[in-house]
Design a protein around this motif. Sequence first.
Motif, PDB file in Angstrom:
ATOM      1  N   THR A  42       0.830  -1.202   0.000  1.00 17.87           N
ATOM      2  CA  THR A  42       0.000   0.000   0.000  1.00 17.87           C
ATOM      3  C   THR A  42       0.863   1.250   0.000  1.00 17.87           C
ATOM      4  N   ASP A  43       1.912   1.248   0.813  1.00 18.07           N
ATOM      5  CA  ASP A  43       2.838   2.384   0.854  1.00 18.07           C
ATOM      6  C   ASP A  43       3.555   2.546  -0.482  1.00 18.07           C
ATOM      7  N   ARG A  44       3.999   1.438  -1.059  1.00 19.65           N
ATOM      8  CA  ARG A  44       4.655   1.470  -2.375  1.00 19.65           C
ATOM      9  C   ARG A  44       3.762   2.097  -3.436  1.00 19.65           C
ATOM     10  N   ASP A  45       2.516   1.669  -3.479  1.00 20.81           N
ATOM     11  CA  ASP A  45       1.589   2.174  -4.488  1.00 20.81           C
ATOM     12  C   ASP A  45       1.290   3.654  -4.273  1.00 20.81           C
ATOM     13  N   ALA A  46       1.178   4.064  -3.002  1.00 22.54           N
ATOM     14  CA  ALA A  46       0.897   5.465  -2.702  1.00 22.54           C
ATOM     15  C   ALA A  46       2.048   6.370  -3.122  1.00 22.54           C
ATOM     16  N   ARG A  47       3.256   5.830  -3.168  1.00 18.38           N
ATOM     17  CA  ARG A  47       4.422   6.605  -3.597  1.00 18.38           C
ATOM     18  C   ARG A  47       4.647   6.525  -5.105  1.00 18.38           C
ATOM     19  N   GLY A  48       3.744   5.875  -5.828  1.00 19.51           N
ATOM     20  CA  GLY A  48       3.856   5.794  -7.279  1.00 19.51           C
ATOM     21  C   GLY A  48       4.841   4.767  -7.774  1.00 19.51           C
ATOM     22  N   ASN A  49       5.156   3.771  -6.935  1.00 18.45           N
ATOM     23  CA  ASN A  49       6.136   2.742  -7.321  1.00 18.45           C
ATOM     24  C   ASN A  49       5.496   1.368  -7.489  1.00 18.45           C
ATOM     25  N   GLY A  50       4.250   1.349  -7.957  1.00 23.72           N
ATOM     26  CA  GLY A  50       3.550   0.096  -8.130  1.00 23.72           C
ATOM     27  C   GLY A  50       4.185  -0.844  -9.134  1.00 23.72           C
ATOM     28  N   HIS A  51       5.130  -0.337  -9.937  1.00 27.26           N
ATOM     29  CA  HIS A  51       5.826  -1.185 -10.910  1.00 27.26           C
ATOM     30  C   HIS A  51       6.907  -2.054 -10.262  1.00 27.26           C
ATOM     31  N   LEU A  52       7.188  -1.831  -8.976  1.00 24.18           N
ATOM     32  CA  LEU A  52       8.204  -2.621  -8.277  1.00 24.18           C
ATOM     33  C   LEU A  52       7.556  -3.842  -7.627  1.00 24.18           C
ATOM     34  N   ALA A  53       8.081  -5.013  -7.918  1.00 27.67           N
ATOM     35  CA  ALA A  53       7.549  -6.256  -7.367  1.00 27.67           C
ATOM     36  C   ALA A  53       8.320  -6.658  -6.115  1.00 27.67           C
ATOM     37  N   VAL A  54       7.654  -7.343  -5.199  1.00 34.40           N
ATOM     38  CA  VAL A  54       8.298  -7.834  -3.980  1.00 34.40           C
ATOM     39  C   VAL A  54       9.082  -9.097  -4.308  1.00 34.40           C
ATOM     40  N   ALA A  55      10.400  -9.036  -4.123  1.00 33.67           N
ATOM     41  CA  ALA A  55      11.262 -10.184  -4.398  1.00 33.67           C
ATOM     42  C   ALA A  55      11.614 -10.946  -3.128  1.00 33.67           C
ATOM     43  N   ARG A  56      11.648 -10.241  -2.001  1.00 33.50           N
ATOM     44  CA  ARG A  56      11.956 -10.909  -0.736  1.00 33.50           C
ATOM     45  C   ARG A  56      11.171 -10.256   0.391  1.00 33.50           C
ATOM     46  N   LEU A  57      10.654 -11.094   1.283  1.00 34.59           N
ATOM     47  CA  LEU A  57      10.044 -10.644   2.531  1.00 34.59           C
ATOM     48  C   LEU A  57      10.762 -11.343   3.676  1.00 34.59           C
TER      49      LEU A  57
END
Length: 261
Positions: A42-57
Amino acid sequence: MSYFSRVSGHSYRANEHAGGAWNLAEQHIAPSFGLLAHAIETDRDARGNGHLAVARLSYDILGTVPVGVVEEVEVRVLRPGRTIELVEATLTHQDRAVVLARAWLMKGYDTSALRGSGLRPIPSPAEMPEWDPSAVWPGGFIASAEVRRAEERPGRAVYWVRTAVPLLDGEQVSPLARAAGLLDIANGMAVLVDPREVAFPNLDLTAHFFAEPAGEWVGFDTAVSIGPTGIGLTHSIIHDATGPIGAVSQSLTVRPGSGIG
């Protein structure tokens, strides 16, 4: 009812489905992992970086928390970037950190022509028998999970897990966050020793993804190991309907003479 209800902007209340397995008065940590993944996205999308995928958690469990209390989630960017970011999320209760999560986010590229894996496939959910995890484990979270499972031997099993319980009341979450909310179940699905006689809770969980999860089922190919000095490891290859998509490891503290309760 969902695992969590939002109380305010960054505050959540865990519901009865989040009840723990080792101690019924405490939460199972699995839904919190999904909640933190959702907060990071949600934070990623709000900052306009929705094109970045989660590779590690990666998650470090710093303490326990009761069911029904209000928790706070804070997200901050440790390493900003247009193609790679490191993001941290902290779950707190009464100003005490309970879970610390970190995620590497990466820009995607078209590698469909290169797609492949040396990891072995597992049978589909339809090819595995139903299995009731509540026969081994108590608690609201375990009761909320539907499992199809085939045990090869103690400490080695393949299985699929899904749940009809939403992660967050009234809000859409991604397939990744929904899957992240199930990953921690791995430590109880292929037990090497009887959890009524030996406690083996995990201290952490690290998940690497080379493809984003899809579908309602999450598949696991799990092996459990215990060393001679009270340290153990639960390691799983993660699957969806397309095949292997990543791996999960959990460090265990193995305590003979104590167990569920």
